[in-house]
Motif scaffolding. Structure first.
Motif, PDB file in Angstrom:
ATOM      1  N   LEU A   1      73.907  14.711   0.732  1.00 23.79           N
ATOM      2  CA  LEU A   1      73.145  15.629   1.575  1.00 23.79           C
ATOM      3  C   LEU A   1      71.843  14.975   2.006  1.00 23.79           C
ATOM      4  CD1 LEU A   1      73.505  19.097  -0.206  1.00 23.79           C
ATOM      5  CD2 LEU A   1      74.908  18.109   1.602  1.00 23.79           C
ATOM      6  N   ASP A   2      71.438  15.264   3.228  1.00 23.85           N
ATOM      7  CA  ASP A   2      70.151  14.801   3.731  1.00 23.85           C
ATOM      8  C   ASP A   2      69.036  15.515   2.950  1.00 23.85           C
ATOM      9  OD1 ASP A   2      67.730  14.747   5.410  1.00 23.85           O
ATOM     10  OD2 ASP A   2      69.045  13.796   6.890  1.00 23.85           O
ATOM     11  N   PRO A   3      67.996  14.785   2.509  1.00 21.08           N
ATOM     12  CA  PRO A   3      66.883  15.442   1.793  1.00 21.08           C
ATOM     13  C   PRO A   3      66.265  16.598   2.571  1.00 21.08           C
ATOM     14  CG  PRO A   3      66.704  13.065   1.597  1.00 21.08           C
ATOM     15  CD  PRO A   3      67.824  13.322   2.572  1.00 21.08           C
ATOM     16  N   ALA A   4      66.249  16.491   3.912  1.00 22.61           N
ATOM     17  CA  ALA A   4      65.693  17.574   4.723  1.00 22.61           C
ATOM     18  C   ALA A   4      66.537  18.841   4.596  1.00 22.61           C
ATOM     19  CB  ALA A   4      65.606  17.144   6.188  1.00 22.61           C
ATOM     20  N   VAL A   5      67.867  18.674   4.475  1.00 20.86           N
ATOM     21  CA  VAL A   5      68.751  19.828   4.307  1.00 20.86           C
ATOM     22  C   VAL A   5      68.499  20.487   2.951  1.00 20.86           C
ATOM     23  CG1 VAL A   5      71.162  20.567   4.106  1.00 20.86           C
ATOM     24  CG2 VAL A   5      70.505  18.886   5.845  1.00 20.86           C
ATOM     25  N   VAL A   6      68.285  19.658   1.923  1.00 24.05           N
ATOM     26  CA  VAL A   6      68.007  20.198   0.593  1.00 24.05           C
ATOM     27  C   VAL A   6      66.696  20.982   0.608  1.00 24.05           C
ATOM     28  CG1 VAL A   6      67.675  19.636  -1.839  1.00 24.05           C
ATOM     29  CG2 VAL A   6      69.256  18.275  -0.467  1.00 24.05           C
ATOM     30  N   SER A   7      65.670  20.423   1.250  1.00 28.38           N
ATOM     31  CA  SER A   7      64.383  21.112   1.348  1.00 28.38           C
ATOM     32  C   SER A   7      64.534  22.434   2.100  1.00 28.38           C
ATOM     33  CB  SER A   7      63.366  20.210   2.046  1.00 28.38           C
ATOM     34  OG  SER A   7      62.121  20.854   2.170  1.00 28.38           O
ATOM     35  N   TYR A   8      65.274  22.414   3.202  1.00 31.09           N
ATOM     36  CA  TYR A   8      65.532  23.633   3.981  1.00 31.09           C
ATOM     37  C   TYR A   8      66.242  24.676   3.117  1.00 31.09           C
ATOM     38  CZ  TYR A   8      68.075  26.637   7.288  1.00 31.09           C
ATOM     39  OH  TYR A   8      68.629  27.703   7.934  1.00 31.09           O
ATOM     40  N   MET A   9      67.253  24.231   2.363  1.00 29.69           N
ATOM     41  CA  MET A   9      68.004  25.138   1.504  1.00 29.69           C
ATOM     42  C   MET A   9      67.100  25.789   0.458  1.00 29.69           C
ATOM     43  SD  MET A   9      71.165  24.160  -1.068  1.00 29.69           S
ATOM     44  CE  MET A   9      70.084  23.180  -2.153  1.00 29.69           C
ATOM     45  N   MET A  10      66.164  25.006  -0.099  1.00 27.97           N
ATOM     46  CA  MET A  10      65.325  25.501  -1.182  1.00 27.97           C
ATOM     47  C   MET A  10      64.201  26.417  -0.707  1.00 27.97           C
ATOM     48  SD  MET A  10      66.821  24.357  -3.783  1.00 27.97           S
ATOM     49  CE  MET A  10      65.614  24.953  -4.979  1.00 27.97           C
ATOM     50  N   HIS A  11      63.670  26.168   0.490  1.00 31.57           N
ATOM     51  CA  HIS A  11      62.434  26.837   0.884  1.00 31.57           C
ATOM     52  C   HIS A  11      62.548  27.780   2.077  1.00 31.57           C
ATOM     53  CE1 HIS A  11      60.085  24.469  -1.936  1.00 31.57           C
ATOM     54  NE2 HIS A  11      60.673  23.382  -1.493  1.00 31.57           N
ATOM     55  N   GLN A  12      63.634  27.694   2.843  1.00 30.44           N
ATOM     56  CA  GLN A  12      63.678  28.468   4.076  1.00 30.44           C
ATOM     57  C   GLN A  12      64.941  29.321   4.267  1.00 30.44           C
ATOM     58  OE1 GLN A  12      62.527  24.669   6.308  1.00 30.44           O
ATOM     59  NE2 GLN A  12      61.592  26.231   7.597  1.00 30.44           N
ATOM     60  N   CYS A  13      65.946  29.147   3.437  1.00 29.42           N
ATOM     61  CA  CYS A  13      67.229  29.832   3.641  1.00 29.42           C
ATOM     62  C   CYS A  13      67.223  31.237   3.045  1.00 29.42           C
ATOM     63  CB  CYS A  13      68.364  29.035   2.993  1.00 29.42           C
ATOM     64  SG  CYS A  13      68.924  27.639   3.970  1.00 29.42           S
ATOM     65  N   ASP A  14      67.748  32.191   3.827  1.00 33.89           N
ATOM     66  CA  ASP A  14      68.103  33.476   3.249  1.00 33.89           C
ATOM     67  C   ASP A  14      69.587  33.433   2.891  1.00 33.89           C
ATOM     68  OD1 ASP A  14      69.494  33.728   5.658  1.00 33.89           O
ATOM     69  OD2 ASP A  14      68.045  35.122   6.528  1.00 33.89           O
ATOM     70  N   GLU A  15      70.153  34.540   2.432  1.00 33.67           N
ATOM     71  CA  GLU A  15      71.545  34.537   1.977  1.00 33.67           C
ATOM     72  C   GLU A  15      72.512  34.204   3.107  1.00 33.67           C
ATOM     73  OE1 GLU A  15      72.723  38.004  -0.158  1.00 33.67           O
ATOM     74  OE2 GLU A  15      71.601  37.414  -1.971  1.00 33.67           O
ATOM     75  N   GLU A  16      72.216  34.675   4.318  1.00 29.70           N
ATOM     76  CA  GLU A  16      73.092  34.371   5.449  1.00 29.70           C
ATOM     77  C   GLU A  16      73.093  32.877   5.751  1.00 29.70           C
ATOM     78  OE1 GLU A  16      73.753  35.654  10.153  1.00 29.70           O
ATOM     79  OE2 GLU A  16      72.205  36.620   8.942  1.00 29.70           O
ATOM     80  N   ASP A  17      71.907  32.252   5.688  1.00 34.35           N
ATOM     81  CA  ASP A  17      71.817  30.812   5.913  1.00 34.35           C
ATOM     82  C   ASP A  17      72.566  30.042   4.824  1.00 34.35           C
ATOM     83  OD1 ASP A  17      70.171  31.096   8.178  1.00 34.35           O
ATOM     84  OD2 ASP A  17      68.374  31.215   6.927  1.00 34.35           O
ATOM     85  N   LEU A  18      72.423  30.485   3.572  1.00 34.37           N
ATOM     86  CA  LEU A  18      73.117  29.820   2.473  1.00 34.37           C
ATOM     87  C   LEU A  18      74.633  29.916   2.643  1.00 34.37           C
ATOM     88  CD1 LEU A  18      70.988  30.867  -0.632  1.00 34.37           C
ATOM     89  CD2 LEU A  18      71.256  28.547   0.277  1.00 34.37           C
ATOM     90  N   ALA A  19      75.104  31.074   3.081  1.00 38.20           N
ATOM     91  CA  ALA A  19      76.541  31.230   3.321  1.00 38.20           C
ATOM     92  C   ALA A  19      77.016  30.279   4.412  1.00 38.20           C
ATOM     93  CB  ALA A  19      76.857  32.674   3.706  1.00 38.20           C
ATOM     94  N   ASP A  20      76.184  30.080   5.445  1.00 37.01           N
ATOM     95  CA  ASP A  20      76.530  29.143   6.519  1.00 37.01           C
ATOM     96  C   ASP A  20      76.602  27.715   5.993  1.00 37.01           C
ATOM     97  OD1 ASP A  20      76.719  31.137   8.402  1.00 37.01           O
ATOM     98  OD2 ASP A  20      74.690  30.857   9.186  1.00 37.01           O
ATOM     99  N   LEU A  21      75.677  27.352   5.091  1.00 35.38           N
ATOM    100  CA  LEU A  21      75.730  26.023   4.484  1.00 35.38           C
ATOM    101  C   LEU A  21      77.014  25.861   3.670  1.00 35.38           C
ATOM    102  CD1 LEU A  21      72.058  25.402   3.243  1.00 35.38           C
ATOM    103  CD2 LEU A  21      73.260  24.197   5.080  1.00 35.38           C
ATOM    104  N   GLY A  22      77.355  26.878   2.882  1.00 31.08           N
ATOM    105  CA  GLY A  22      78.590  26.821   2.104  1.00 31.08           C
ATOM    106  C   GLY A  22      79.804  26.661   2.993  1.00 31.08           C
ATOM    107  N   LEU A  23      79.814  27.359   4.130  1.00 29.70           N
ATOM    108  CA  LEU A  23      80.906  27.244   5.095  1.00 29.70           C
ATOM    109  C   LEU A  23      80.986  25.835   5.660  1.00 29.70           C
ATOM    110  CD1 LEU A  23      83.077  28.403   7.004  1.00 29.70           C
ATOM    111  CD2 LEU A  23      81.221  29.132   8.520  1.00 29.70           C
ATOM    112  N   SER A  24      79.834  25.275   6.044  1.00 24.40           N
ATOM    113  CA  SER A  24      79.793  23.930   6.617  1.00 24.40           C
ATOM    114  C   SER A  24      80.290  22.887   5.626  1.00 24.40           C
ATOM    115  CB  SER A  24      78.368  23.611   7.065  1.00 24.40           C
ATOM    116  OG  SER A  24      78.262  22.271   7.507  1.00 24.40           O
ATOM    117  N   TRP A  25      79.815  22.974   4.378  1.00 26.20           N
ATOM    118  CA  TRP A  25      80.242  22.011   3.365  1.00 26.20           C
ATOM    119  C   TRP A  25      81.728  22.155   3.066  1.00 26.20           C
ATOM    120  CZ3 TRP A  25      75.587  23.688  -0.070  1.00 26.20           C
ATOM    121  CH2 TRP A  25      74.409  23.135   0.445  1.00 26.20           C
ATOM    122  N   SER A  26      82.224  23.385   2.977  1.00 32.44           N
ATOM    123  CA  SER A  26      83.644  23.605   2.707  1.00 32.44           C
ATOM    124  C   SER A  26      84.516  23.041   3.825  1.00 32.44           C
ATOM    125  CB  SER A  26      83.919  25.106   2.543  1.00 32.44           C
ATOM    126  OG  SER A  26      83.273  25.625   1.402  1.00 32.44           O
TER     127      SER A  26
END
Length: 213
Positions: A1-26
């Motif tokens: 994962l790109d460090p910027a994506v990890v930072s975004y996941m930790m500091h800016q994502c709500d549950e909908e954004d996290l679900a989108d990340l899970g979808l993208s990775w899957s």
């Protein structure tokens, strides 16, 4: 994962954004699995290499934060032939943390691991294949140690390179991990490894630059 994506996941994502990340990775893991027919039952292990910074454990994002890098290996069990009505399954199987400065990033690695489990849980929820956050044990693995205060990034890259193919074909054995990590720091010690790794990165950059000319 790109460090910027990890930072975004930790500091800016709500549950909908996290679900989108899970979808993208899957979806990306599905492409990997579909292109590899070595597993006849449609189920195999895949992995994410996740760079961890100590600032990932902070309550909020601030400029210039973070002092230390380590590497997290997230091993995922992916099944493309689930039972009727369940859909595909992509669940966290193992969480393995590699820190070249003791357990300096233990808190951050735990926080990042929980978010990744949550992202897959939120995506998988409709498919009845959720991985509840904090249900998978985070293992802090024995890792070659740096001898100064500025080689953490180099050691994280070395760990990623050494571990990059270990999850294929089955669970990762502790001895396999130990042997892989020993192989990336030779008997001359961490300082010599860091020097050689920097030289290798320099060669890679020059080779890539030459290809674009």
């Amino acid at each position: 994962l790109d460090p910027a994506v990890v930072s975004y996941m930790m500091h800016q994502c709500d549950e909908e954004d996290l679900a989108d990340l899970g979808l993208s990775w899957s979806a990306e893991l599905r492409r990997m699995v579909d292109g590899d027919h070595s597993s006849g039952d449609g189920c195999q292990l895949c992995g994410l290499l996740v760079p961890v910074n100590d600032h990932n454990a902070a309550a909020e994002l601030t400029g210039g934060g973070g002092n230390h890098w380590s590497m997290l290996l997230v091993v995922l069990s992916y099944s493309s032939h689930s039972k009727a009505g369940e859909g595909e399954k992509c669940v966290v199987d193992q969480l393995m943390h590699f820190d070249s400065h003791g357990r300096c990033n233990a808190t951050a690695a735990k926080a990042v691991s929980a978010k990744i489990c949550q992202a897959f849980s939120l995506h998988n929820d409709n498919n009845a294949a959720a991985t509840p956050p904090n249900k998978v044990t985070l293992t802090h693995c024995s890792t070659p140690q740096q001898t100064n205060g500025n080689d953490c990034g180099i050691f994280a890259l070395g760990a990623a390179e050494a571990l990059s193919g270990l999850w294929r074909g089955g669970k990762i054995a502790a001895q396999d991990v130990e042997n892989a990590l020993k192989s990336f720091v030779d008997t001359s010690g961490g300082d010599e490894f860091a020097k050689k790794m920097r030289q290798k990165i320099g060669r890679d950059i020059r080779d890539l630059a030459a290809m674009t000319q």
